[in-house]
Write a protein that holds these residues in place. Sequence first.
Motif, PDB file in Angstrom:
ATOM      1  N   SER A  14     -30.019  23.625 -37.285  1.00 40.16           N
ATOM      2  CA  SER A  14     -29.257  24.404 -38.240  1.00 40.16           C
ATOM      3  C   SER A  14     -29.924  24.275 -39.514  1.00 40.16           C
ATOM      4  CB  SER A  14     -28.275  23.812 -37.856  1.00 40.16           C
ATOM      5  OG  SER A  14     -27.621  22.485 -38.598  1.00 40.16           O
ATOM      6  N   LYS A  15     -30.493  23.029 -40.100  1.00 37.02           N
ATOM      7  CA  LYS A  15     -31.027  23.455 -41.058  1.00 37.02           C
ATOM      8  C   LYS A  15     -32.977  24.170 -41.447  1.00 37.02           C
ATOM      9  CE  LYS A  15     -29.135  19.861 -42.447  1.00 37.02           C
ATOM     10  NZ  LYS A  15     -28.048  19.771 -41.533  1.00 37.02           N
ATOM     11  N   ARG A  16     -33.296  24.303 -40.481  1.00 36.52           N
ATOM     12  CA  ARG A  16     -34.049  24.642 -39.977  1.00 36.52           C
ATOM     13  C   ARG A  16     -35.190  26.642 -39.458  1.00 36.52           C
ATOM     14  NH1 ARG A  16     -39.476  22.551 -37.586  1.00 36.52           N
ATOM     15  NH2 ARG A  16     -38.357  21.473 -35.978  1.00 36.52           N
ATOM     16  N   LYS A  17     -35.549  26.955 -39.598  1.00 42.64           N
ATOM     17  CA  LYS A  17     -35.570  28.562 -38.875  1.00 42.64           C
ATOM     18  C   LYS A  17     -36.744  28.505 -37.902  1.00 42.64           C
ATOM     19  CE  LYS A  17     -34.459  33.287 -38.805  1.00 42.64           C
ATOM     20  NZ  LYS A  17     -32.955  33.019 -38.034  1.00 42.64           N
ATOM     21  N   ILE A  18     -36.788  28.695 -36.640  1.00 45.46           N
ATOM     22  CA  ILE A  18     -37.330  28.715 -35.260  1.00 45.46           C
ATOM     23  C   ILE A  18     -37.595  30.074 -35.751  1.00 45.46           C
ATOM     24  CG2 ILE A  18     -38.510  28.289 -32.879  1.00 45.46           C
ATOM     25  CD1 ILE A  18     -37.002  25.583 -33.834  1.00 45.46           C
ATOM     26  N   THR A  93     -31.073  28.734 -22.030  1.00 45.21           N
ATOM     27  CA  THR A  93     -30.750  27.913 -22.871  1.00 45.21           C
ATOM     28  C   THR A  93     -31.968  27.482 -23.421  1.00 45.21           C
ATOM     29  OG1 THR A  93     -31.470  25.922 -20.928  1.00 45.21           O
ATOM     30  CG2 THR A  93     -29.481  26.217 -20.756  1.00 45.21           C
ATOM     31  N   LEU A  94     -33.011  27.866 -23.228  1.00 47.24           N
ATOM     32  CA  LEU A  94     -34.370  27.595 -23.931  1.00 47.24           C
ATOM     33  C   LEU A  94     -35.026  28.447 -24.729  1.00 47.24           C
ATOM     34  CD1 LEU A  94     -36.540  25.293 -21.433  1.00 47.24           C
ATOM     35  CD2 LEU A  94     -35.281  24.756 -23.662  1.00 47.24           C
ATOM     36  N   LEU A  95     -34.685  29.475 -24.710  1.00 50.13           N
ATOM     37  CA  LEU A  95     -35.034  31.395 -25.624  1.00 50.13           C
ATOM     38  C   LEU A  95     -35.280  30.515 -26.541  1.00 50.13           C
ATOM     39  CD1 LEU A  95     -33.191  34.059 -24.119  1.00 50.13           C
ATOM     40  CD2 LEU A  95     -35.798  33.536 -23.750  1.00 50.13           C
ATOM     41  N   GLY A  96     -36.859  30.474 -27.724  1.00 50.96           N
ATOM     42  CA  GLY A  96     -37.111  29.832 -29.373  1.00 50.96           C
ATOM     43  C   GLY A  96     -36.697  28.911 -29.336  1.00 50.96           C
ATOM     44  N   THR A  97     -36.646  28.349 -28.174  1.00 46.53           N
ATOM     45  CA  THR A  97     -36.522  26.709 -28.582  1.00 46.53           C
ATOM     46  C   THR A  97     -38.184  26.105 -28.232  1.00 46.53           C
ATOM     47  OG1 THR A  97     -34.687  26.147 -26.902  1.00 46.53           O
ATOM     48  CG2 THR A  97     -36.331  24.212 -27.006  1.00 46.53           C
ATOM     49  N   VAL A 111     -39.610  16.389 -28.024  1.00 41.64           N
ATOM     50  CA  VAL A 111     -38.070  16.361 -28.422  1.00 41.64           C
ATOM     51  C   VAL A 111     -37.772  17.642 -27.874  1.00 41.64           C
ATOM     52  CG1 VAL A 111     -36.948  16.663 -30.473  1.00 41.64           C
ATOM     53  CG2 VAL A 111     -38.400  14.552 -29.898  1.00 41.64           C
ATOM     54  N   PHE A 112     -36.852  18.769 -27.862  1.00 43.39           N
ATOM     55  CA  PHE A 112     -36.473  20.146 -27.585  1.00 43.39           C
ATOM     56  C   PHE A 112     -35.993  20.693 -28.926  1.00 43.39           C
ATOM     57  CE2 PHE A 112     -37.997  19.053 -23.277  1.00 43.39           C
ATOM     58  CZ  PHE A 112     -38.097  19.214 -22.650  1.00 43.39           C
ATOM     59  N   ASN A 113     -36.024  20.924 -29.854  1.00 46.02           N
ATOM     60  CA  ASN A 113     -36.035  21.584 -31.129  1.00 46.02           C
ATOM     61  C   ASN A 113     -35.245  23.288 -30.695  1.00 46.02           C
ATOM     62  OD1 ASN A 113     -36.514  19.511 -33.174  1.00 46.02           O
ATOM     63  ND2 ASN A 113     -38.409  20.198 -32.524  1.00 46.02           N
ATOM     64  N   ASN A 114     -34.031  23.325 -30.269  1.00 50.36           N
ATOM     65  CA  ASN A 114     -32.889  24.046 -29.769  1.00 50.36           C
ATOM     66  C   ASN A 114     -32.433  24.852 -30.544  1.00 50.36           C
ATOM     67  OD1 ASN A 114     -31.998  26.465 -28.366  1.00 50.36           O
ATOM     68  ND2 ASN A 114     -32.211  24.656 -26.598  1.00 50.36           N
ATOM     69  N   PRO A 115     -32.397  25.750 -31.434  1.00 49.23           N
ATOM     70  CA  PRO A 115     -31.676  26.491 -32.277  1.00 49.23           C
ATOM     71  C   PRO A 115     -30.169  27.227 -31.509  1.00 49.23           C
ATOM     72  CG  PRO A 115     -33.611  28.535 -31.410  1.00 49.23           C
ATOM     73  CD  PRO A 115     -33.693  26.787 -31.053  1.00 49.23           C
ATOM     74  N   ILE A 117     -28.060  25.978 -29.301  1.00 54.74           N
ATOM     75  CA  ILE A 117     -27.640  24.679 -28.610  1.00 54.74           C
ATOM     76  C   ILE A 117     -26.266  24.028 -29.987  1.00 54.74           C
ATOM     77  CG2 ILE A 117     -26.627  22.015 -28.959  1.00 54.74           C
ATOM     78  CD1 ILE A 117     -29.579  22.494 -27.275  1.00 54.74           C
ATOM     79  N   LYS A 118     -25.012  24.646 -29.454  1.00 46.74           N
ATOM     80  CA  LYS A 118     -23.819  24.489 -29.948  1.00 46.74           C
ATOM     81  C   LYS A 118     -23.477  22.274 -31.100  1.00 46.74           C
ATOM     82  CE  LYS A 118     -22.919  28.614 -30.562  1.00 46.74           C
ATOM     83  NZ  LYS A 118     -24.368  28.804 -30.723  1.00 46.74           N
ATOM     84  N   GLY A 119     -23.519  21.761 -29.432  1.00 48.56           N
ATOM     85  CA  GLY A 119     -23.351  19.872 -30.085  1.00 48.56           C
ATOM     86  C   GLY A 119     -23.944  19.485 -28.928  1.00 48.56           C
ATOM     87  N   THR A 120     -24.732  18.122 -29.445  1.00 45.05           N
ATOM     88  CA  THR A 120     -24.768  16.961 -28.674  1.00 45.05           C
ATOM     89  C   THR A 120     -24.633  16.044 -28.431  1.00 45.05           C
ATOM     90  OG1 THR A 120     -26.216  16.215 -30.587  1.00 45.05           O
ATOM     91  CG2 THR A 120     -27.594  17.689 -29.193  1.00 45.05           C
ATOM     92  N   CYS A 121     -24.343  14.879 -28.532  1.00 35.84           N
ATOM     93  CA  CYS A 121     -23.865  14.271 -27.836  1.00 35.84           C
ATOM     94  C   CYS A 121     -24.475  12.593 -28.887  1.00 35.84           C
ATOM     95  CB  CYS A 121     -24.008  13.236 -26.345  1.00 35.84           C
ATOM     96  SG  CYS A 121     -25.707  12.716 -26.038  1.00 35.84           S
ATOM     97  N   GLY A 122     -24.607  11.534 -28.934  1.00 34.92           N
ATOM     98  CA  GLY A 122     -24.478  10.780 -30.214  1.00 34.92           C
ATOM     99  C   GLY A 122     -25.997   9.890 -29.709  1.00 34.92           C
ATOM    100  N   CYS A 123     -26.266  10.307 -28.234  1.00 36.85           N
ATOM    101  CA  CYS A 123     -27.328   9.711 -27.930  1.00 36.85           C
ATOM    102  C   CYS A 123     -28.798  10.820 -28.362  1.00 36.85           C
ATOM    103  CB  CYS A 123     -27.754   9.030 -27.142  1.00 36.85           C
ATOM    104  SG  CYS A 123     -27.373   9.815 -25.471  1.00 36.85           S
ATOM    105  N   GLY A 124     -28.209  11.647 -28.286  1.00 32.81           N
ATOM    106  CA  GLY A 124     -28.730  12.972 -28.237  1.00 32.81           C
ATOM    107  C   GLY A 124     -29.323  13.154 -26.774  1.00 32.81           C
TER     108      GLY A 124
END
Length: 129
Positions: A14-18, A93-97, A111-115, A117-124
Amino acid sequence: MSASMVRATVRAVSKRKILPTRAALTLTPSAVNKIRLLLQDKPQYIGLKVGVRTRGCNGLTYTLDYTKEKDKSDEEVMQDGVRVFIEKKAQLTLLGTEMDFVESKLSSEFVFNNPNIKGTCGCGESFNM
C-alpha cells in the motif's frame, strides 16, 4: 504435479506503487536468479508454476511447484530466460504483482508483493482479496 518446493510469503502493498505491466506477474532480478538456480540441475522441468489454494487463517495462499509442461489454461510469464506459469485460478489474484526472492539469516523465500490484497494473516502466509 510434484510437491511444493519452497515457502512463499504474501505482502499487501500500500505504501509504494508497483507500476502496471502487460505481464500478470513481474519478477525481480533476485527471483529470476533463484528460479534459474533451482532449475539448472532439473532439465525435466521447464519452469515454476504458481497456484492459489484455500488455506490458512485469512483465506488464500500461493503455492509454487516445478512443472514439466504448460497446461492449456496457464498464463506464461517469460522474463530474462526463466518461465513461470500461472494456474487459471490464480491469474486474477496475481495481476500487477511483483515476485521477489528474499534471503535473511533465518529464512529464504519467494515474496509476492501484491497491490490487490486487502489483508493478510499475522504470519504472512495467507491473504484475502
